[in-house]
Structure formats: structure tokens, C-alpha cells
Design an enzyme around this catalytic site. Structure first.
Site, PDB file in Angstrom:
ATOM      1  N   ASP A  92      -6.436  20.855  -6.683  1.00  0.00           N
ATOM      2  CA  ASP A  92      -6.866  19.893  -5.665  1.00  0.00           C
ATOM      3  C   ASP A  92      -5.704  19.519  -4.751  1.00  0.00           C
ATOM      4  O   ASP A  92      -5.430  18.351  -4.519  1.00  0.00           O
ATOM      5  CB  ASP A  92      -7.466  18.658  -6.344  1.00  0.00           C
TER       6      ASP A  92
ATOM      7  N   GLY B 280     -10.978   5.876 -10.702  1.00  0.00           N
ATOM      8  CA  GLY B 280     -10.910   4.421 -10.802  1.00  0.00           C
ATOM      9  C   GLY B 280      -9.967   3.877  -9.752  1.00  0.00           C
ATOM     10  O   GLY B 280      -9.571   4.580  -8.828  1.00  0.00           O
ATOM     11  N   LYS B 281      -9.612   2.615  -9.909  1.00  0.00           N
ATOM     12  CA  LYS B 281      -8.765   1.974  -8.903  1.00  0.00           C
ATOM     13  C   LYS B 281      -7.294   2.264  -9.175  1.00  0.00           C
ATOM     14  O   LYS B 281      -6.887   2.500 -10.310  1.00  0.00           O
ATOM     15  CB  LYS B 281      -9.004   0.463  -8.927  1.00  0.00           C
TER      16      LYS B 281
END
Ligand SMILES: *[C@@H]1O[C@H](CO)[C@@H](O)[C@H](O)[C@H]1NC(C)=O
Ligand SMILES: *[C@@H]1O[C@H](CO)[C@@H](O)[C@H](O)[C@H]1NC(C)=O
Ligand SMILES: *[C@@H]1O[C@H](CO)[C@@H](O)[C@H](O)[C@H]1NC(C)=O
Ligand SMILES: *[C@@H]1O[C@H](CO)[C@@H](O)[C@H](O)[C@H]1NC(C)=O
Ligand SMILES: CC(=O)N[C@H]1CO[C@H](CO)[C@@H](O)[C@@H]1O
Length: 948
Positions: free
Chosen positions: A744, A632-633
Site C-alpha cells: 500500500d 482506527g484513530k
């Protein structure tokens, strides 16, 4: 009450003794005798068959004896299955077994039986599955077995059987699966087998067969697998008719002493696996295009000449092309992979070693998924072909046959009593459901692929759909290739989540029954399977599986029932009393805690209201948005106390269950280290989920490397960033409980605070982002999905899905290479690891060092480069641990002229550099802040993709 119970118990006992006497008559006497005789010739060190003496085989629970659930016309019950796999039985199989005249399944797999196969088995006309594989049986195959016209499956592989294959086997008119491999069977293959028109799988490999290959086999209308490897058909040719198979999927004739030309097999519509290696086949490779289904072409170790046919460039499913050790000439066709689109789980191995290829057609720049081996060809001595040297190293390299094992879980270890065979359901749709799995040893006997990851998902769908289970209930715990090639797997089956944590006995019976009776529908790609074990451990070890007969209903039973009515009455009376007592106490035992609501007190983490978040971000105003990721943002927010924070707001599709969200927060809230971005709080209100982090005014390391930050880090700064990042990750690996693998790590997930201290972001969030599948829907299960960002992804993890701490070491190594060279991990198709390795080997290292980092002591750079390359070694075991990385960086830093200044945290770190003072940074314009979170929660997620 106690006084009353004693006489009732006595009554019950005497009644039941009477019932027992009557019941002893239920099973056909000839079968009872047969079972007793079978037992007496077996050696049973573990006493598995200790219960084969009391009562009646069909109505008492005799281990491994299963009867029909109705009475036969003779008024007796009959044994329908003997299932004694994996019971450590030795001794021999008594001829009396032939008396079990209505048997459907005879299963003694994986024991130590010696002696020969009794010819009397040939008289069990009803027999459908004869499973004697994995013993030490010797002697020859009895002719009488050919009478078994209902036999569907004959597995006598992995024994010491000798003598010929009886011609009488032509009478096995229902046979689908004939597995005689791994014995010492000799003589010719009888052409008569070609009259078994139902035959699907014919496995005769690893025997002493000789003579010729029956040309009539091509007439078998259903034959999918013909596997004859490691026999000696001295000097014979492959019959021309073999080009006409109509349904063949796999033809494996490895090491069969075959001569002559390679047949044109292009007309076999579904041919997936072709192995003709280790023969003396000569001449050119036929030029017609093979089936689009072909995954494997192994023509290695023959006497082939000519060039690689152009049609090999148009095989969309190809995984392995092995042509090594022939006399092939012409060019290496660099276009083989040009029209292939690889998903991350796919791989293509092209082995052309030891031939006479002298040139390359096209651009020798295969994608990462392609492993090309050219060693031992003249083309390797040509200096003017770019990139050639990396393919010429004469090593085996990765052949995709390595094993795999399982991801760690982020759940609390203490909550699941793993010592008692419970564990967290890895792909559970709810967080941390602890249950006890069934463990199954399973082996694909003759798969038609060479590389499993692309088919992993469809395998899981295949197994679970037939078991009528949810996808998440199956977990492939590990797999490994074995010679054959066979693929050994360990499967775990979990109960449904949020229900009982173990399967009940009838469910275990059902699942086991499906595996042990080969009820799975055939699958061409996966081929036949072997059941290696179905071990009942932990809570299952004491489970008495219900016999298959349930409704004892007819004739004789009436007598039993009548004679024991008094007994039943007595028992019910007693049971009633018991239940009455029990239920009276029941209410006080109610177990509220089972349905407990998640209520947590999270230390140091604040629960924000939606309103607070909206105020902090000016109603999520676009101007406060500083990043956007898969989750999301990301907004920059000003809290009421003027603290600046980064707020990650989940989008529709990224929302997760409240319980999972809070559990994740709980995990994150416990991770504190000066090199980790800290979680300040969260918001879980009004259907929104947000994570609130400390704000990192100096943006991401990516910005600094790319020059977006307008300033450059000097070498000692870069070392310091490297050390900080390594320390943060070391904490996750070793101090966090349970350990967290980041999964990641990348330059955009390393953030810099106001003092340019490196802080690792987005750790422990692997479960926060649901990964969308091809259709854009959320899959139920994520266990095998490869996460990470291209360029940073550990090739080993990528190939095997085996996630280890060394996968993080690899990714961090890539970040180090970026720090050293200023390059992107992947740009213009060039991979940073490969590029630096080549420069390093060529002694040109300093030509690619980032010139923007000012002057540096060259020995420090050399050691840093060496460390980075070690981290990026293909083989995880060659990579240093994160602790080694930290130590080496510290020791490099000590060699720096300004070592003391760098190492002491308080001293200015900008001395003697072109960098501005830290205060300048703190008051930087929004330009830098606006790039703060290029880092998103899980950016660059690579979804697994269903097979081509
Ligand atoms: C079958 O025989 C071959 C050759 O002897 C051997 O390498 C292989 O391991 C055997 N297969 C199994 C499953 O034992
Ligand atoms: C061969 O490919 C076709 C079309 O892609 C597919 O439907 C079929 O299942 C494949 N057969 C095998 C044996 O993989
Ligand atoms: C790749 O595809 C294009 C168009 O589909 C075709 O013209 C070309 O021949 C193909 N190349 C190879 C090597 O098959
Ligand atoms: C360099 O490549 C060209 C064309 O590929 C070839 O004709 C020439 O012989 C090569 N030179 C050397 C020294 O191998
Ligand atoms: C002979 C035998 O093994 N009998 C077992 C059958 O199952 C009951 C429980 O259901 C056991 O108590 C017996 O020992």
C-alpha cells in the site's frame, strides 16, 4: 519380557498365515483372475501394482482396488472401483476387465495406455464412471459401450480414438457427461444422441467430425454445454432450432467451418458463453438482447457486417466481447460500459480490432476495468476524438488469461519445514499455522466465464462447502488459462488449524473419493472438471489409505474369525503388554510446548500500559487526534519522557487475536531502516490494541504535493524523497527476513521527519486490518483479497492477485509521477499513469511538470520521468527492480548541480531553494502536525466482492 515376546510373535505369525489362506477366498475368483489378467497386460515401470499378487484383492490393500464392504449374494466380495489415475501405466487394457461384473468406477486417467478400448467393458452393466481420458488409446469406440445404461460419465477425451460415434450410444440412457473431445473421431454426429434425455455436457471438440449439426439437440431438456470447436462441418448452418435450447449455458462452435447467418439466441434464458468465432458466418449481429448471464460473446473472425446492436450495452455480466476481424461498421458504442458498475476484481475486454468502425458514440473514457481495442479501424485515423490513440495500439494487451500465483507470508520461514511439504496455511484464521496440504491438480474443462477473479470466491465456497471444509482450508495456489479455453488450477487443501498438522488417512480417503468420483454437484458456471492429479507427498506419501470396506461382517468371516480366535487372543495379549509398557513412559513425554503461550521478549519495542497511552493523549482527547483510518484513530501522544509519538488505536472491528497481534509486532519490531517509520512500542491491555510509532512532524508527502503543507519541495528535494522512499522499500524487499511487500505504497504513506527525510509508513501491516465483506462482517479468509489504494494499484496484481515486489515498484512509480506533476493519482476520472504516458509520447512532457518545484536541469527531469514510467509499466517484467530504481535515482542525483550537497546527508538540503530552514519546520504550528496521519494503517482497502 523379551524372552516372552519371541514365542508370542511366532504364534502370531503362524496364526496370521492361516488367516491369510482363508482370506484368499474372499473376492469372487473370476474377479481375482480378471485383475491378474489386467495387470499382466499393463506395463508398470513404477511398480505401483507390485502388491497385486499377495493375498486377496478385497482384503489386502491392492493399489487402486476398492471393493464393496459387504458380501454379494454369491457369498463373495466384489470389486466396485478400479482407481489407477496417474500411475505411469502403459501397455493395454485387457478384455478381462469386462469380468469385473459389479464395477461402478473404472478409472485409468492420465496414463499411457495404448491399444483399443475393449468391447467387453460394454458388459459391465453396473458401470457408472468410465474414465480413460489422457491416454494413447486408439481404434474406434466399441458399439457395445452403448449397452451401459447406468453409465453417468464417459470420459475418453485426449486419446487417439478414431472412427465414428456409434449410434448405439443412444442407449446410454443415464448419461450426463459425454466427453469425447481431443481425439480423431470422424463421421457425422449421430442425431440419435438427442434421445439421451439426461445429457448435461456434450464435449466433442477437437475431432474430425463432419456433416451437419443435429437440429434435434435443441430438444435435450437438460443440456448445459454443447462444445464442438475445431471440427469441420463444411458449409453447414447453425440449425434454427438452436435458438430454443431451454437450459443451455455454453454454446461453443469455434472454427467449425459454419456458414450462414448468426441465429437469434436471445430466447435461451441462461446462456453465459457464446463462441462462434473463426467461421464464415455473415450478415448482421441479431439485435435482440441476450441473457443477463452472458459473460462472453466471441464472434470474431467471421464475415459479419452491420453495426453493434444497442442491446450489447445492457449486459450486466459481460467480461469479454470479441468482434475483431469482421466487416462491422458504424460507431464504437462507448456506452457499453456506461451502466456497468465494476468492482476491482472485475474486468471487461472489448476487442473490435480490424473492422470498419468509423466513429465513436459517447465519451471514450472507459474506467480502468475496461480494456478496449480499436486498432485497424478507420476511427483510429480521426485526430479529433480525444483519447482515441491509446486504444488504437495494435497489440494483444491483457486478455485476462494470465496466471496467478501466491502471496508471500510474513511468518518465520524457519519455523515451518517447507522442505518436508509443510507450509503456512495462507488464509489461516490464526497466525502462522504450519501444516501439510493435499495438492490437487484440477482443470475446469469448459468454464462459462472468461475472467476468473470475480468468481474466485464463489469457486472456493463451492469446493469447500461440498467437501465440508472451512473456506480457509482451500487455497488456490495458482491458475492459468490453457487452450480450449480451459483453466488449469493447483489447489491445496489444509487441515483445520490448531489441530493435527496433517489429515489422517481416512480423511485423505474421503477427500480423494469425492474428487475421484465426481461427487461435486454440477455448477453451470464452472462446468465439468478434470482431475489432473491427487498426489500424496511428504507425510502422505507413505500413507496406506483405508480400503472402503470396513465392516467385514457376514458368512465367511465367521469362519475366519473362529479359526483365528487363538491368534486374536495372542495378539491382544501382546498388544496389552506393549501398551502397558508404553503408557508407563507416557507422562515423561508430555508435550507442553505444543500449547505454548505466546511470551515474547521484543527487543527495542516497549509494551505500554493502557494508562500510559491515556495519559499521553489526554485521555484520547479529540484535540490530540491527528488522523483516522480504516484501522482506527491516530493520536499524537506525549510520553512521560516528553517523547512525541503517533499512537494508532484499533477500533472494535479491527481488533485481532492476541497471538496474531504480538506476532505482527514481533515482525515489525525487527524492521529498522532510516527510511522506515520505526515502531516504538505497542499496547495490548484492557481489550485495546495500539501501535506506537515515532512521530513525523512534517506530515505526509501527500500534504507536500497538494500544497496543504504551505511550502513546496524543490526538484532536488523531490529526488531525495524519491530516493529515500525507494531505499526504505528496497530494505523491506531485500533485507527484511522474511521479505515484506508493502502492498500500500502511496504519497500519504510516505512521511517526512523534521529534516524532511522520507520515511515509509504502514509496512508489514497487511494482516492487521481485517477486511470487511459486503455485509460488513469479517470473512474467514483474506488470501485473495486485493489490497491497496485505487490509482496506486498494480494492474497486474489487480487482475491476477499475484503480489510481487513489482507491485510495490508500480505504486512507487505512481508516487514519482505525483512528485513530478503535482497531480493526484486519479482525479476527474483521469489516471496519472495514462496522462503522463500520453504527454510523454506526444513530446509534451514539460507541459505537465509541476511548476511549483522551481528550476531544474531538464535532463534530470527527463530521466526521472522515464524511470517513473518504467516503474508503471503494465507488464511487471518490464519494470525495474527496486534496486535498479535506487541506482538510477542516485545516478540522477549525481547529475544535479548541487549533487554533493544532496548526497551527503549532513549538509543543508535547502541551499538555493525557497524552502525555509529546518528549524522553522521543527517549530511549525500544529497545523502541519494535525495532518500527520492522513496515513492510516490500511486506508483505501478495496474489499473483494462476490460476483455479480
Ligand atoms: C485439444 O486439441 C487442441 C487442438 O489440437 C489442442 O490445441 C489442445 O491443446 C488440446 N487440448 C488439450 C487439453 O490437450
Ligand atoms: C443466471 O442468472 C441468474 C440470476 O442472476 C442466476 O440465478 C443464475 O444462477 C445464473 N445462471 C448461470 C448459469 O450463471
Ligand atoms: C443506463 O441506465 C439508464 C437508467 O437505468 C437507462 O435509461 C439507459 O438507457 C441505460 N443506458 C444504457 C446504455 O443501457
Ligand atoms: C471532427 O469531428 C466531427 C464530429 O465528430 C466530424 O464531423 C469531423 O469530420 C471531424 N474532423 C476530422 C478532421 O476528422
Ligand atoms: C500387499 C500390501 O501392500 N500390503 C501392505 C498392506 O498394508 C500394510 C500396512 O497396513 C503394509 O505393511 C503391507 O505391506
Amino acid at each position: 519380557m523379551l524372552k516372552l515376546r519371541i514365542p508370542i510373535s511366532a504364534l502370531v505369525l503362524s496364526c496370521c498365515y492361516f488367516v491369510y489362506l482363508v482370506e484368499a477366498e474372499v473376492t469372487a475368483p473370476s474377479e481375482v483372475n480378471a485383475l491378474i489378467a489386467v495387470k499382466s497386460s499393463l506395463i508398470d515401470p513404477m511398480k505401483h501394482l507390485a502388491n497385486w499378487k499377495k493375498g486377496d484383492p478385497c482384503t489386502s490393500n491392492w493399489t487402486g482396488v476398492i471393493c464393496f464392504d459387504t458380501f454379494g449374494t454369491d457369498g463373495y466380495m466384489h470389486v466396485c472401483k478400479i482407481q489407477l489415475l496417474n500411475m505411469n501405466l502403459s501397455g493395454s487394457l485387457a478384455p478381462a476387465v469386462g469380468q469385473l461384473s459389479q464395477l461402478l468406477i473404472l478409472d485409468f486417467m492420465w496414463n499411457e495406455l495404448t491399444g483399443s478400448i475393449p468391447k467387453e467393458i460394454g458388459s459391465i452393466a453396473s458401470l457408472r464412471l468410465l474414465l480413460l481420458n489422457g491416454n494413447k488409446l486408439s481404434g474406434s469406440l466399441p458399439d457395445e459401450l452403448g449397452h451401459l445404461s447406468n453409465l453417468n460419465r464417459l470420459q475418453v477425451d485426449l486419446n487417439q480414438l478414431s472412427g465414428p460415434i456409434p449410434k448405439s450410444f443412444a442407449g446410454l440412457s443415464s448419461m450426463r457427461h459425454l466427453h469425447l473431445n481431443n481425439n480423431t473421431i470422424s463421421g457425422h454426429i449421430p442425431a440419435e444422441l438427442s434421445s439421451i434425455s439426461t445429457l448435461l455436457h456434450l464435449l466433442l471438440d477437437n475431432n474430425n467430425l463432419s456433416g451437419y449439426l443435429p437440429q434435434e439437440f435443441s430438444l435435450l431438456p437438460d443440456l448445459r454445454i454443447l462444445q464442438l470447436d475445431n471440427n469441420n462441418f463444411e458449409g453447414t448452418e447453425i440449425p434454427a432450432s438452436y435458438g430454443n435450447f431451454s437450459r443451455l449455458v455454453k454454446l461453443s462452435l469455434r472454427n467449425c467451418s459454419l456458414e450462414g447467418l448468426i441465429l437469434d439466441l436471445s430466447q435461451i434464458p441462461n446462456l453465459s458463453f457464446l463462441d462462434l468465432s473463426h467461421n464464415r458466418l455473415s450478415g448482421p449481429i441479431p439485435s435482440n438482447k441476450l441473457s443477463d448471464n452472458i459473460t462472453t460473446i466471441d464472434l470474431s473472425n467471421n464475415l459479419l457486417n452491420g453495426s453493434i446492436p444497442a442491446s450489447f450495452s445492457d449486459l450486466p455480466s459481460l467480461q469479454r466481447l470479441s468482434l475483431e476481424n469482421n466487416s462491422l461498421t458504424g460507431s464504437v458504442p462507448a456506452n457499453i460500459w456506461q451502466n456497468m458498475t465494476f468492482t476491482p476484481s472485475e474486468m471487461l475486454i472489448i476487442d473490435l480490432q480490424e473492422n470498419s468502425f468509423s466513429d465513436v458514440v459517447g465519451d471514450l473514457n472507459p474506467p480502468e476495468n475496461v480494456s478496449l481495442r480499436l486498432g485497424g479501424n478507420p476511427v483510429c485515423s480521426k485526430r479529433n476524438i480525444t483519447n482515441i490513440s491509446q486504444f488504437c495500439a495494435n497489440e494483444g494487451g491483457d486478455d485476462g488469461t494470465r496466471g496467478n500465483s501466491v502471496n508471500s507470508t510474513n511468518c518465520l520461514t524457519q519455523a515451518c519445514p517447507t522442505d518436508n511439504f509443510f507450509e503456512y496455511v495462507p488464509a489461516s484464521p490464526v497466525q502462522c499455522f504450519c501444516a501439510s496440504p493435499l495438492r490437487i491438480g484440477y482443470r475446469l474443462k469448459s468454464p462459462s466465464f472468461s475472467y476468473f477473479p470475480p468468481y474466485e470466491d464463489s469457486f472456493e465456497v463451492y469446493v469447500t462447502s461440498y467437501l465440508n471444509m472451512e473456506l480457509y482450508q482451500l487455497h488456490i495456489d495458482s491458475y492459468a488459462w490453457e487452450v480450449g479455453p480451459r483453466m488449469r488450477m493447483y489447489l491445496k487443501l489444509f487441515p483445520v488449524v490448531n489441530g493435527p498438522t496433517t489429515f489422517n488417512a481416512s480423511e485423505v480417503q474421503r477427500i480423494r473419493g469425492i474428487f475421484t468420483s465426481w461427487k461435486f454437484p454440477g455448477d453451470d458456471l464452472f462446468g465439468p472438471y478434470e482431475l489432473l492429479n491427487f498426489t500424496l507427498l511428504g507425510p502422505y506419501s507413505t500413507m496406506i489409505l483405508p480400503n472402503q470396506k470396513t465392516n467385514i461382517s457376514k458368512g465367511i468371516l465367521v469362519a475366519i474369525v473362529l479359526s483365528s480366535i487363538a491368534c486374536v487372543v495372542a495378539i491382544s495379549a501382546m498388544i496389552t503388554l506393549f501398551i502397558a509398557r508404553k503408557t508407563r513412559y507416557q507422562p515423561s513425554l508430555s508435550r507442553k510446548n505444543l500449547s505454548s503461550k505466546v511470551s515474547m521478549k521484543l527487543e527495542g519495542v516497549k509494551a505500554f500500559t493502557f494508562r500510559e497511552m491515556a495519559v499521553a493523549t489526554d485521555n484520547f482527547n479529540r484535540s490530540t487526534q491527528v488522523g483516522q483510518g480504516g484501522y482506527g484513530k491516530v493520536y499524537k501522544g506525549n510520553l512521560y519522557d516528553n517523547t512525541v509519538v503517533a499512537i494508532k488505536r484499533a477500533e472494535e472491528g479491527s481488533l485481532q487475536g492476541q497471538k496474531e497481534f504480538l506476532t505482527e509486532i514481533k515482525l515489525l519490531s525487527r524492521l529498522h531502516h532510516r527510511n522506515l517509520v520505526s515502531l516504538v512500542g505497542y499496547c495490548d491491555e484492557e481489550g485495546e490494541q495500539m501501535l506506537v510509532y515515532e512521530f513525523m512532524p512534517n506530515g505526509t508527502l501527500r500534504d507536500w504535493i497538494s500544497g496543504k503543507a504551505k511550502d513546496y519541495l524543490n526538484f532536488s528535494m523531490r529526488l531525495r524523497v524519491a530516493l529515500g522512499s525507494a531505499k526504505g522499500i528496497l530494505y523491506l524487499h531485500t533485507e527484511a527476513n522474511p521479505p515484506v511487500f508493502h502492498r500500500d505504497i502511496k504519497a500519504s504513506n510516505i512521511l517526512l521527519d523534521s529534516k524532511l527525510t522520507a520515511k515509509v509508513a504502514d509496512f508489514g501491516l497487511s494482516r492487521l486490518a481485517p477486511v470487511l465483506d459486503d455485509e460488513g462482517t469479517v470473512p474467514h479468509h483474506v488470501s485473495t483479497i486485493v489490497k491497496g489504494t485505487p490509482g496506486y494499484l498494480d494492474p497486474e496484481y489487480f487482475l491476477t492477485h499475484k503480489l510481487t515486489d513489482k507491485s510495490d515498484v508500480y505504486s512507487l512509480g505512481v508516487v514519482f509521477l505525483e512528485l513530478l506533476t503535482g497531480m493526484q493519482p486519479i482525479s476527474h476520472g483521469k489516471n496519472i499513469v495514462r496522462e503522463v504516458n500520453m504527454a510523454h509520447q506526444a513530446g509534451m512532457m514539460f507541459s505537465i511538470i509541476d511548476s511549483r518545484m522551481g528550476s531544474y536541469p531538464s535532463e534530470c527531469v527527463e530521466r526521472f520521468v522515464a524511470l517513473a514510467l518504467m516503474c508503471c509499466h503494465d507488464k511487471p517484467e518490464k519494470r525495474p527492480s527496486m534496486l535498479d530504481v535506487v541506482r538510477e535515482l542516485e545516478s540522477i542525483l549525481k547529475m544535479m548541480p548541487d549533487a554533493d550537497a544532496i548526497l551527503s546527508e549532513t549538509t543543508s538540503i535547502y541551499s538555493g531553494t525557497s524552502l525555509p530552514s529546518s528549524s522553522t519546520f521543527m517549530s511549525r504550528d500544529p497545523h502541519i502536525s494535525s495532518s500527520v496521519s492522513g496515513s492510516d494503517l490500511i486506508s483505501g482497502v478495496v474489499p473483494t466482492v462476490t460476483p455479480r
